[in-house]
Design a protein around this motif. Structure first.
Motif, PDB file in Angstrom:
ATOM      1  N   LEU A 370      78.087  52.570 -99.858  1.00  0.00           N
ATOM      2  CA  LEU A 370      78.684  51.593-100.772  1.00  0.00           C
ATOM      3  C   LEU A 370      78.378  50.148-100.363  1.00  0.00           C
ATOM      4  O   LEU A 370      78.262  49.270-101.200  1.00  0.00           O
ATOM      5  CB  LEU A 370      80.210  51.794-100.835  1.00  0.00           C
ATOM      6  N   LYS A 371      78.289  49.931 -99.055  1.00  0.00           N
ATOM      7  CA  LYS A 371      78.054  48.547 -98.579  1.00  0.00           C
ATOM      8  C   LYS A 371      77.241  48.626 -97.293  1.00  0.00           C
ATOM      9  O   LYS A 371      77.482  49.501 -96.476  1.00  0.00           O
ATOM     10  CB  LYS A 371      79.404  47.855 -98.331  1.00  0.00           C
ATOM     11  N   ASN A 372      76.272  47.673 -97.138  1.00  0.00           N
ATOM     12  CA  ASN A 372      75.465  47.739 -95.920  1.00  0.00           C
ATOM     13  C   ASN A 372      74.931  46.353 -95.587  1.00  0.00           C
ATOM     14  O   ASN A 372      73.760  46.060 -95.800  1.00  0.00           O
ATOM     15  CB  ASN A 372      74.315  48.734 -96.087  1.00  0.00           C
ATOM     16  N   PHE A 377      74.138  49.968 -91.127  1.00  0.00           N
ATOM     17  CA  PHE A 377      73.618  51.348 -91.121  1.00  0.00           C
ATOM     18  C   PHE A 377      72.113  51.289 -91.388  1.00  0.00           C
ATOM     19  O   PHE A 377      71.652  50.392 -92.095  1.00  0.00           O
ATOM     20  CB  PHE A 377      74.294  52.165 -92.229  1.00  0.00           C
ATOM     21  N   PRO A 378      71.332  52.228 -90.867  1.00  0.00           N
ATOM     22  CA  PRO A 378      71.722  53.280 -89.923  1.00  0.00           C
ATOM     23  C   PRO A 378      71.939  52.710 -88.522  1.00  0.00           C
ATOM     24  O   PRO A 378      71.454  51.623 -88.219  1.00  0.00           O
ATOM     25  CB  PRO A 378      70.530  54.228 -89.934  1.00  0.00           C
ATOM     26  N   ASN A 509      81.608  43.879 -85.073  1.00  0.00           N
ATOM     27  CA  ASN A 509      80.575  44.832 -85.473  1.00  0.00           C
ATOM     28  C   ASN A 509      81.221  46.109 -85.998  1.00  0.00           C
ATOM     29  O   ASN A 509      81.209  47.155 -85.350  1.00  0.00           O
ATOM     30  CB  ASN A 509      79.727  45.169 -84.240  1.00  0.00           C
ATOM     31  N   LEU A 510      81.832  45.988 -87.172  1.00  0.00           N
ATOM     32  CA  LEU A 510      82.704  47.072 -87.661  1.00  0.00           C
ATOM     33  C   LEU A 510      82.165  47.662 -88.955  1.00  0.00           C
ATOM     34  O   LEU A 510      81.860  46.935 -89.903  1.00  0.00           O
ATOM     35  CB  LEU A 510      84.116  46.511 -87.895  1.00  0.00           C
ATOM     36  N   GLY A 511      82.022  48.992 -88.968  1.00  0.00           N
ATOM     37  CA  GLY A 511      81.656  49.722 -90.189  1.00  0.00           C
ATOM     38  C   GLY A 511      82.698  50.793 -90.442  1.00  0.00           C
ATOM     39  O   GLY A 511      83.515  51.083 -89.563  1.00  0.00           O
TER      40      GLY A 511
END
Ligand code: GLC
Length: 736
Positions: A370-372, A377-378, A509-511
């Motif tokens: 949905l968001k990058n 990612f990756p 640095n949060l996913g």
């Protein structure tokens, strides 16, 4: 044991009743076969007593119905559910039977399958789950569910195929065919308009004929007419004042009349409420009735079922004509001859590598990026890199709970386990962050557990990491993604919004991985650089998640439903309580045909994420978009062709979507409606041209004055893009 007896039954039955049986030759064509089946049915019917016929029309236990032992007609056995074969349940209670040989493969939830936009995968899904049902000696698999996603609060949306009737139709047909290839019946459910769990067994739905025929019935119609489904399950709710399980318009006039359905209508468990209606409106098999009114079972209560002794009595005193019970029994015998009485039926298989691979593939292709931002990612598996996988959903089972679709998988790889197995060089550390209690029925964080220490521990863990991957979302607890009731708010539970902020504060640095079967409010979105919708993925969840997070697999899923920014942006919530959840008695679908993106497009409301949206690790462009002809006859079809170019350095797949709208019309219309799609895999740097055929007949609207479908003449717009809100080209065509 059952197999041996089954063979015995079949031999006895066939020798006893079909002397001509030996004359049948191998050259049987399908027409002959169905003729043969019809002849067998008539022969058996003539041997049955009235008592035996009535006994076949209702349960003898929680999940089986009587056969006729003296004639070698076997019992009929059913089992949930849509994502895997449920563990064995006791004879006459909802308790599990405690078997040790009924662990299975848990496949992804159907919302994930819909998000794959890949009918070929759906066929593989159906074949695999059908093989497991056959092995578990089930004649009817109680799934798939195709109720339309109308509100993001519905507890069972995770079991269904999203908000669009065309997508649901295209994805449900291959699944059903795949299941039934194993001589196991699929049972499409819940027919119809069961679009919420709150007050499900009493609420009376009011909806227009257009909404009924254009939104809520198409997936069922496709299941019957395109997939040839052998069983249909009624629903709990009422429609226009009558229970849908034995409904004059739905089950009698439309399903068995207009659609000429030749299979069996099975009730939902205790969704039957009246003998005459059940007899005359098309219910064939009554299951799960709580005859003492309390829903629990008492001694020999099966005799008190609506289609048991009251039905027998009405037949004996002439209130109901014998032809009524004969029709039911013929349908049940037809179901048996297609399943348990089918010779060379096979034995199926279970927990095989092949099934695990199908479960993984569906998960890989259904996961939606949905968001990058900042190329979060990756995540590379790099020496010296520390990745903190945080959240209860990183380890919590998502196959337990959720209601009747819950499963006992042979194994379930958690997101944490999947990350640990995949990342050999980077270091994976973990903290739960919060704990919502062991029972699947805890919906609030129990104060007993020392939540603060869990939270602080997670913050410390996040500080130590180079990258934080938060695994949040919902779960299968009561009042979440669970049968029996709906969510009570659109927000994420368990103070996740605050928790996400705290994680961000100590590590930018949060996913995030969002484990849900529904849309949720996303006020925390700015805090996460990367966001992946990971659904409920079953046995292979952790492997498929690690496949995508690591870049081994390039995500290609597209949202099968819209993510509204706020709850009241949804059509179902715009008109207040009378529209959702209703006033406790009635509920009015006031948004009518404008469900999902139809609502957002037409009312010009921007959703957080649109139907059909999903990112990739590469980027595609659509070009050379043309239609073969712009002047069409009614029996013609529009052929859209489109070139898809992969401009990036990673192979991937794109979903070309074709929507159609009509600006000038004599009736209300959505701006545009999905009428075609094609998922295409394109290697990096290459191009592929896809062509999508749209029969003009699919442009018809349901005319409430004539109670029939009508194709309006005039101009239409063809919208071609890779999301409902990302259209590359519009082409005008006209229908003469
Ligand atoms: C449940 C569900 C239905 C399920 C049945 C048997 O109430 O509504 O989907 O197949 O009962 O468990």
């Amino acid at each position: 044991m059952k197999n041996t007896f089954r063979q015995y039954y079949i031999v006895t039955l066939l020798l006893l009743t079909f002397p001509f049986f030996g004359t049948l030759t191998a050259q049987n064509t399908s027409a002959n076969t169905s003729n043969t089946i019809e002849k067998k049915i008539d022969s058996i019917l003539s041997l049955l007593t009235l008592e035996e016929k009535v006994a076949m029309c209702h349960a003898q236990s929680k999940f089986s119905t009587k056969g006729v032992e003296r004639l070698g007609i076997p019992e009929l056995w059913m089992s949930d559910g849509p994502h895997g074969v449920r563990a064995e349940i006791s004879w006459d209670s909802w308790d599990y039977a405690g078997w040790t040989n009924d662990s299975i493969t848990a496949f992804p939830a159907l919302t994930c399958l819909a998000a794959s936009f890949n009918p070929d995968l759906s066929a593989k899904f159906g074949k695999s789950i059908g093989e497991e049902a056959l092995y578990r000696e089930k004649d009817v698999l109680l799934g798939p569910g195709v109720n339309i996603y109308r509100t993001p609060l519905n507890g069972r949306n995770f079991e269904y195929l999203g908000e669009d009737p065309f997508l649901a139709s295209k994805m449900v047909v291959p699944y059903i065919k795949g299941v039934q290839k194993n001589n196991v019946a699929a049972c499409v459910k819940h027919f119809a308009l069961n679009n919420q769990e709150h007050w499900r067994s009493t609420i009376n739905v009011e909806a227009s004929d257009r909404a009924l025929h254009e939104i809520y019935l198409p997936a069922f119609k496709a299941a019957v007419q395109d997939a040839g489904v052998w069983a249909v399950m009624g629903a709990y709710n009422k429609f226009r004042g009558q229970y849908t399980t034995h409904h004059e318009l739905l089950t009698k006039t439309i399903l068995k009349g207009d659609w000429a359905y030749d299979g069996v209508v099975i009730s939902d468990w205790s969704s039957t409420h009246d003998t005459m209606e059940a007899a005359l409106n098309g219910l064939d098999l009554e299951m799960g009735t709580g005859t003492d009114g309390l829903g629990t079972t008492t001694a020999n209560h099966y005799d008190y079922y609506y289609l048991a002794s009251p039905f027998l009595k009405a037949l004996k005193n002439g209130d109901i004509n014998a032809s009524v019970v004969d029709d039911k029994v013929k349908r049940i015998l037809r179901l048996m001859l297609r399943t348990t009485l089918k010779s060379n039926r096979g034995f199926g298989n279970i927990n095989t590598k092949a099934h695990h691979n199908v479960a993984r593939r569906v998960a890989q292709e259904g996961i939606v990026l949905l968001k990058n931002e900042n190329n979060f990612f990756p995540i590379e598996d790099k020496e010296g890199l520390t990745i903190a996988v945080i959240g209860e959903n990183a380890t919590r089972s998502m196959t337990a709970g959720g209601g009747s679709s819950e499963l006992k998988p042979q194994f379930e790889i958690s997101p944490l386990e999947g990350m640990k197995q995949r990342y050999k060089n980077a270091k994976i550390i973990h903290a739960m962050g919060y704990h919502t209690g062991p029972s699947v029925y805890d919906n609030i964080i129990p104060s007993t557990l020392n939540q603060d220490s869990l939270r602080l521990q997670a913050i410390e863990t996040a500080k130590k990491a180079d990258i934080v991957l938060y695994v949040g979302g919902l779960n299968k607890s009561h009042l979440q993604d669970c049968e029996g009731d709906d969510r009570q708010s659109y927000e994420l539970p368990y103070n996740q919004e605050a928790f996400i902020s705290e994680l961000k504060a100590v590590n930018p640095n949060l996913g995030m991985l969002l484990v849900t079967g529904n849309a949720v409010a996303t006020p925390w979105l700015p805090k996460v650089d990367g966001l992946i919708q990971t659904w409920y993925l079953g046995s292979m969840a952790g492997h498929a998640i690690a496949d995508v997070v690591s870049g081994d697999v390039n995500p290609s899923g597209k949202l099968p439903f819209s993510f509204a920014k706020k709850l009241e942006d949804n059509g179902a919530h715009f008109y207040g309580e009378s529209s959702y959840p209703g006033d406790g008695t009635d509920q009015h679908y006031k948004e009518d045909i404008l469900v999902g993106y139809r609502w957002f497009d037409t009312k010009k409301i921007t959703p957080r994420y649109a139907f059909g949206y999903g990112l990739s690790y590469t980027n595609f462009s659509l070009s050379d978009i043309t239609t073969r002809s712009n002047k069409l006859k009614r029996d013609g079809s529009i052929t859209v062709s489109c070139k898809v170019t992969n401009n990036g350095s990673i192979d991937g797949a794109e979903v070309v979507q074709v929507y159609v709208g009509k600006k000038k019309s004599k009736v209300k219309r959505a701006l545009k409606e999905l009428k075609g799609f094609n998922k295409v895999h394109v290697t990096s740097g290459a191009s592929k041209t896809v062509s999508i055929d749209i029969p003009v007949s699919t442009l018809a609207f349901y005319n409430e004055d004539t109670s029939d479908w009508e194709i309006e003449k005039g101009d239409y717009i063809i919208y071609v893009g890779n999301a409902s809100n990302n259209i590359s080209k519009q082409i005008k065509i006209s229908v003469k």
